[in-house]
Design a protein around this motif. Structure first.
Motif, PDB file in Angstrom:
ATOM      1  N   SER A 148       0.812  -1.215   0.000  1.00 46.49           N
ATOM      2  CA  SER A 148       0.000   0.000   0.000  1.00 46.49           C
ATOM      3  C   SER A 148       0.847   1.266   0.000  1.00 46.49           C
ATOM      4  CB  SER A 148      -0.914   0.009   1.236  1.00 46.49           C
ATOM      5  OG  SER A 148      -0.150  -0.020   2.430  1.00 46.49           O
ATOM      6  N   ASP A 149       2.163   1.111  -0.010  1.00 46.78           N
ATOM      7  CA  ASP A 149       3.068   2.263   0.008  1.00 46.78           C
ATOM      8  C   ASP A 149       3.743   2.382  -1.351  1.00 46.78           C
ATOM      9  OD1 ASP A 149       5.372   3.975   0.374  1.00 46.78           O
ATOM     10  OD2 ASP A 149       5.072   3.740   2.523  1.00 46.78           O
ATOM     11  N   ALA A 150       3.569   3.525  -2.006  1.00 45.81           N
ATOM     12  CA  ALA A 150       4.131   3.727  -3.341  1.00 45.81           C
ATOM     13  C   ALA A 150       5.653   3.636  -3.333  1.00 45.81           C
ATOM     14  CB  ALA A 150       3.686   5.075  -3.895  1.00 45.81           C
ATOM     15  N   CYS A 151       6.283   4.131  -2.268  1.00 45.30           N
ATOM     16  CA  CYS A 151       7.751   4.073  -2.191  1.00 45.30           C
ATOM     17  C   CYS A 151       8.239   2.633  -2.159  1.00 45.30           C
ATOM     18  CB  CYS A 151       8.238   4.822  -0.957  1.00 45.30           C
ATOM     19  SG  CYS A 151       8.045   6.610  -1.065  1.00 45.30           S
ATOM     20  N   ASP A 152       7.508   1.758  -1.473  1.00 50.55           N
ATOM     21  CA  ASP A 152       7.889   0.342  -1.436  1.00 50.55           C
ATOM     22  C   ASP A 152       7.813  -0.272  -2.830  1.00 50.55           C
ATOM     23  OD1 ASP A 152       8.339   0.447   1.271  1.00 50.55           O
ATOM     24  OD2 ASP A 152       6.337  -0.262   1.806  1.00 50.55           O
ATOM     25  N   ILE A 153       6.777   0.089  -3.574  1.00 51.85           N
ATOM     26  CA  ILE A 153       6.611  -0.446  -4.930  1.00 51.85           C
ATOM     27  C   ILE A 153       7.741   0.035  -5.836  1.00 51.85           C
ATOM     28  CG2 ILE A 153       5.135  -0.398  -6.980  1.00 51.85           C
ATOM     29  CD1 ILE A 153       2.727  -0.253  -5.113  1.00 51.85           C
ATOM     30  N   ILE A 154       8.059   1.319  -5.745  1.00 46.61           N
ATOM     31  CA  ILE A 154       9.124   1.878  -6.578  1.00 46.61           C
ATOM     32  C   ILE A 154      10.472   1.264  -6.224  1.00 46.61           C
ATOM     33  CG2 ILE A 154      10.405   3.998  -7.107  1.00 46.61           C
ATOM     34  CD1 ILE A 154       7.765   5.509  -6.809  1.00 46.61           C
ATOM     35  N   ASN A 155      10.754   1.130  -4.929  1.00 45.21           N
ATOM     36  CA  ASN A 155      12.026   0.542  -4.501  1.00 45.21           C
ATOM     37  C   ASN A 155      12.136  -0.916  -4.927  1.00 45.21           C
ATOM     38  OD1 ASN A 155      12.870   2.915  -3.294  1.00 45.21           O
ATOM     39  ND2 ASN A 155      12.046   2.369  -1.288  1.00 45.21           N
ATOM     40  N   LEU A 156      11.048  -1.654  -4.817  1.00 44.12           N
ATOM     41  CA  LEU A 156      11.061  -3.046  -5.245  1.00 44.12           C
ATOM     42  C   LEU A 156      11.261  -3.141  -6.753  1.00 44.12           C
ATOM     43  CD1 LEU A 156      10.776  -5.961  -4.312  1.00 44.12           C
ATOM     44  CD2 LEU A 156       8.303  -5.771  -4.606  1.00 44.12           C
ATOM     45  N   GLY A 157      10.716  -2.183  -7.486  1.00 48.92           N
ATOM     46  CA  GLY A 157      10.874  -2.177  -8.936  1.00 48.92           C
ATOM     47  C   GLY A 157      12.301  -1.927  -9.384  1.00 48.92           C
ATOM     48  N   GLN A 158      13.132  -1.419  -8.493  1.00 49.21           N
ATOM     49  CA  GLN A 158      14.532  -1.164  -8.836  1.00 49.21           C
ATOM     50  C   GLN A 158      15.418  -2.381  -8.629  1.00 49.21           C
ATOM     51  OE1 GLN A 158      15.475   2.185  -6.352  1.00 49.21           O
ATOM     52  NE2 GLN A 158      14.438   3.666  -7.676  1.00 49.21           N
ATOM     53  N   ALA A 159      14.849  -3.455  -8.088  1.00 50.02           N
ATOM     54  CA  ALA A 159      15.658  -4.638  -7.771  1.00 50.02           C
ATOM     55  C   ALA A 159      16.056  -5.414  -9.020  1.00 50.02           C
ATOM     56  CB  ALA A 159      14.893  -5.540  -6.804  1.00 50.02           C
ATOM     57  N   THR A 160      15.112  -5.648  -9.919  1.00 50.12           N
ATOM     58  CA  THR A 160      15.389  -6.413 -11.138  1.00 50.12           C
ATOM     59  C   THR A 160      14.600  -5.815 -12.294  1.00 50.12           C
ATOM     60  OG1 THR A 160      13.557  -7.985 -10.847  1.00 50.12           O
ATOM     61  CG2 THR A 160      15.663  -8.529  -9.764  1.00 50.12           C
ATOM     62  N   PRO A 161      15.007  -6.055 -13.530  1.00 49.98           N
ATOM     63  CA  PRO A 161      14.238  -5.571 -14.686  1.00 49.98           C
ATOM     64  C   PRO A 161      12.805  -6.101 -14.703  1.00 49.98           C
ATOM     65  CG  PRO A 161      16.441  -6.225 -15.367  1.00 49.98           C
ATOM     66  CD  PRO A 161      16.294  -6.665 -13.941  1.00 49.98           C
ATOM     67  N   THR A 162      12.617  -7.361 -14.299  1.00 49.55           N
ATOM     68  CA  THR A 162      11.275  -7.940 -14.286  1.00 49.55           C
ATOM     69  C   THR A 162      10.378  -7.225 -13.290  1.00 49.55           C
ATOM     70  OG1 THR A 162      12.131 -10.120 -14.897  1.00 49.55           O
ATOM     71  CG2 THR A 162       9.945 -10.045 -13.907  1.00 49.55           C
ATOM     72  N   LEU A 163      10.907  -6.960 -12.103  1.00 50.94           N
ATOM     73  CA  LEU A 163      10.124  -6.261 -11.097  1.00 50.94           C
ATOM     74  C   LEU A 163       9.846  -4.820 -11.513  1.00 50.94           C
ATOM     75  CD1 LEU A 163      11.713  -7.603  -7.785  1.00 50.94           C
ATOM     76  CD2 LEU A 163       9.398  -8.007  -8.630  1.00 50.94           C
ATOM     77  N   HIS A 164      10.753  -4.235 -12.280  1.00 51.70           N
ATOM     78  CA  HIS A 164      10.525  -2.870 -12.766  1.00 51.70           C
ATOM     79  C   HIS A 164       9.305  -2.846 -13.688  1.00 51.70           C
ATOM     80  CE1 HIS A 164      11.253   1.176 -14.194  1.00 51.70           C
ATOM     81  NE2 HIS A 164      11.193   0.734 -15.439  1.00 51.70           N
ATOM     82  N   VAL A 165       9.196  -3.838 -14.560  1.00 49.19           N
ATOM     83  CA  VAL A 165       8.050  -3.917 -15.469  1.00 49.19           C
ATOM     84  C   VAL A 165       6.764  -4.105 -14.665  1.00 49.19           C
ATOM     85  CG1 VAL A 165       6.966  -5.259 -17.302  1.00 49.19           C
ATOM     86  CG2 VAL A 165       9.429  -4.797 -17.379  1.00 49.19           C
ATOM     87  N   LEU A 166       6.804  -5.006 -13.666  1.00 52.90           N
ATOM     88  CA  LEU A 166       5.617  -5.245 -12.845  1.00 52.90           C
ATOM     89  C   LEU A 166       5.224  -4.001 -12.050  1.00 52.90           C
ATOM     90  CD1 LEU A 166       6.363  -8.847 -11.469  1.00 52.90           C
ATOM     91  CD2 LEU A 166       4.792  -8.208 -13.313  1.00 52.90           C
ATOM     92  N   SER A 167       6.227  -3.258 -11.562  1.00 49.24           N
ATOM     93  CA  SER A 167       5.941  -2.086 -10.737  1.00 49.24           C
ATOM     94  C   SER A 167       5.376  -0.918 -11.546  1.00 49.24           C
ATOM     95  CB  SER A 167       7.216  -1.628 -10.012  1.00 49.24           C
ATOM     96  OG  SER A 167       8.157  -1.102 -10.931  1.00 49.24           O
TER      97      SER A 167
END
Length: 271
Positions: A148-167
């Motif tokens: 529910s936290d946008a910052c968590d989603i953005i930070n998780l999206g920086q972990a891998t290219p796949t997670l970036h697409v999902l985020s």
């Protein structure tokens, strides 16, 4: 309120010092301490201020040891530092309880805590089993949708290219907008919008500038309107004891309970 006369007394009677050891209550206490730092610090008695900083030190130590939610505690320390800097330098020392040198030492301690948090290194886990990346994409996406936290989603999206697409998925950001803002004026039709050209991520950060986000906590304080009691409601214990954290005498105890947000907690003690 059965003896809860001041915020300082409530911090003692509700055992906030122990509450921070429970991860379900940690964010609640940290948010409450942030609100106190912003506006209620001068209303605390000398003993309450000492207790506040003792608990705050335990909060910082827990983050340094467990690496749990450092961003929230960094924001808390930044707000507290700004308040103390204003009180000790700009506003005037007459509003502070106690010797001003004590407050200057506390300000130095806050700076030290901030440095420790900024220098904190989270060790890499040497786990060789199933990792997050090994999960199917639909499961990874479901996990992101639970945040529910946008910052968590953005930070998780920086972990891998796949997670970036999902985020960056528009449906994910649309659900986030619906969760936080669907009950706000002019936003109640968010769930009905079916236009494909809406940039929901941009929509989220635009709405964030105008409306507060919905707060979520694992465990919160509750107020029993029947007994006039303020208490921690441990959901796990309540399932077995059925007393909802205190021995309520009402026929339907659950109907008497009112969750208390951190801001509502402070408002209870404004006279």
């Amino acid at each position: 309120r059965h003896g809860y006369c001041t915020i300082g007394e409530a911090l003692n009677r509700l055992d906030f010092s122990s509450a921070i050891q429970d991860l379900r209550r940690f964010n609640y206490v940290a948010k409450l301490f942030q609100l106190i730092a912003r506006s209620q610090l001068t209303s605390l008695s000398g003993a309450a201020q000492k207790n506040y900083f003792n608990i705050l030190e335990k909060i910082v130590r827990k983050v340094l040891e467990d690496h749990y939610n450092p961003r929230l505690v960094k924001e808390l320390l930044q707000d507290l530092s700004s308040t103390l800097h204003s009180l000790t330098i700009h506003v005037g020392r007459c509003v502070l309880v106690g010797n001003v040198n004590i407050w200057l030492c506390r300000l130095e301690t806050i700076v030290k805590w901030q440095q420790e948090l900024n220098n904190m290194q989270i060790p890499k886990q040497m786990y060789t089993g199933l990792s997050f990346n090994d999960l199917p994409l639909y499961m990874q996406n479901k996990i992101l949708c639970k945040l529910s936290d946008a910052c968590d989603i953005i930070n998780l999206g920086q972990a891998t290219p796949t997670l970036h697409v999902l985020s960056e998925n528009r449906t994910l950001w649309k659900k986030l907008c619906q969760f936080h803002f669907s009950d706000k004026p002019f936003c109640r039709n968010l769930g009905l919008t079916r236009a494909d050209n809406v940039d929901w991520k941009l929509m989220y950060f635009t709405l964030q500038k105008h409306y507060p986000m919905k707060e979520q906590y694992g465990d919160t304080l509750h107020f029993c309107k029947h007994c006039s009691i303020l208490f921690w409601k441990d959901r796990h214990v309540a399932l077995f004891l059925k007393d909802f954290g205190h021995p309520c005498t009402a026929n339907d105890p659950d109907s008497c309970l009112m969750p208390i947000s951190p801001q509502h907690f402070i408002d209870l003690f404004k006279f």
